[in-house]
Scaffold this active site. Sequence first.
Site, short mmCIF file in Angstrom:
data_model
loop_
_atom_site.label_atom_id
_atom_site.label_comp_id
_atom_site.label_asym_id
_atom_site.label_seq_id
_atom_site.Cartn_x
_atom_site.Cartn_y
_atom_site.Cartn_z
N LYS A 1 108.53 -34.26 -13.09
CA LYS A 1 108.37 -33.98 -14.53
C LYS A 1 109.21 -32.77 -14.91
CE LYS A 1 104.53 -31.99 -16.45
NZ LYS A 1 104.99 -30.97 -17.40
N THR B 1 95.10 -29.61 -24.33
CA THR B 1 93.85 -29.14 -23.70
C THR B 1 93.64 -27.64 -23.91
OG1 THR B 1 95.09 -29.08 -21.65
CG2 THR B 1 93.60 -30.93 -21.93
N ARG C 1 102.04 -26.47 -9.23
CA ARG C 1 102.06 -25.35 -8.28
C ARG C 1 101.56 -25.63 -6.88
NH1 ARG C 1 99.52 -21.75 -12.90
NH2 ARG C 1 98.88 -23.88 -13.43
N LYS D 1 107.45 -33.75 -25.50
CA LYS D 1 106.43 -33.89 -26.56
C LYS D 1 107.05 -33.87 -27.95
CE LYS D 1 102.90 -31.50 -23.76
NZ LYS D 1 103.72 -30.88 -22.70
N ASP E 1 108.13 -34.94 -34.94
CA ASP E 1 109.04 -34.69 -36.07
C ASP E 1 108.95 -35.90 -36.99
OD1 ASP E 1 111.28 -33.73 -37.63
OD2 ASP E 1 111.91 -32.58 -35.86
N ASP F 1 109.14 -34.39 -20.31
CA ASP F 1 107.92 -33.96 -21.01
C ASP F 1 108.30 -33.00 -22.14
OD1 ASP F 1 105.32 -33.22 -21.66
OD2 ASP F 1 105.09 -31.89 -19.93
O1 C5P Z 1 100.97 -26.21 -11.73
P1 C5P Z 1 100.08 -27.22 -12.36
O2 C5P Z 1 99.65 -28.33 -11.41
O3 C5P Z 1 98.88 -26.60 -13.07
O4 C5P Z 1 101.00 -27.90 -13.46
C1 C5P Z 1 100.50 -28.88 -14.34
C2 C5P Z 1 101.59 -29.34 -15.25
O5 C5P Z 1 101.01 -30.22 -16.22
C3 C5P Z 1 102.30 -28.25 -16.04
O6 C5P Z 1 103.65 -28.67 -16.25
C4 C5P Z 1 101.54 -28.20 -17.34
O7 C5P Z 1 102.32 -27.75 -18.41
C5 C5P Z 1 101.18 -29.68 -17.53
N1 C5P Z 1 100.01 -29.92 -18.36
C6 C5P Z 1 98.76 -29.40 -18.07
N2 C5P Z 1 97.70 -29.66 -18.88
C7 C5P Z 1 97.86 -30.42 -19.96
C8 C5P Z 1 99.10 -30.97 -20.26
C9 C5P Z 1 100.18 -30.69 -19.43
O8 C5P Z 1 98.59 -28.72 -17.08
N3 C5P Z 1 96.83 -30.70 -20.70
#
Ligand code: C5P
Length: 237
Positions: A33, A119, A210, A62, A65, A60
Amino acid sequence: MTEPRLIVALDFPDATSALALAERLDPRMARLKVGKELFVAAGPELIRALTDRGHQVFLDLKFHDIPNTVAAACRAAARLGVWMLNVHASGGLRMMQAARAALNGLPAPPRLIAVTVLTSLGRQDLAQIGLDLKPETQVLRLACLAAAAGLDGVVCSAREAPLLRRELGPDFLLVTPGVRPAGSSTDDQQRVLTPAQALQAGADYLVVGRPITQAADPVAALQRIHDEIRLALGENA
Ligand code: C5P
């Protein structure tokens, strides 16, 4: 090997660090992603570099517009050869229909999904923008609107997945972040589920950042999560 259910969030500030990790990840185990930070820093060249290396990319960005602008952005993303892209469902039915129409007819159109309610927004935040309702009510409303526009699915928290799966049927894609393998750090995510729990809740694809990108050994971390997913799906790891 069945198609990968895991999507690694390449949340890096530049192409060099993103490519350094991507080169170590097996495209048969995970898709990648690319979000706003990396895309703004590294641009379409990076997407091409990733796809040239055999990776399938979820762009991603989003989009949100007027319909004509979003449709053009979707076409441009499709030309880059991305596997999945997304728009904000709150852009409205006509915007989503325009995005859908822009991709229809392409030989291999990317999956087109929507973001419902971020979220990060709670009930009070919604009230401040004139939406005096429970976030879940708005999530369901926007997910139904995305389905009505012919989109392939939505990004959602695993907490919302059972409801959306029930209401929108088995073919509507649910892409779920906030996933953490058992025993790992939750970072700044508030509510996390393990890969097995997220799949059980109805998720089709799991976004993990992460726990893989910051791991001392990202390849081993990917392998562990991949095995956990295959076990949960009843496949031989
Ligand atoms: O590092 P981590 O596993 O928390 O990353 C989650 C990814 O999913 C990040 O790119 C974050 O921006 C994205 N994301 C999220 N929660 C959402 C929508 C997208 O963590 N509701």
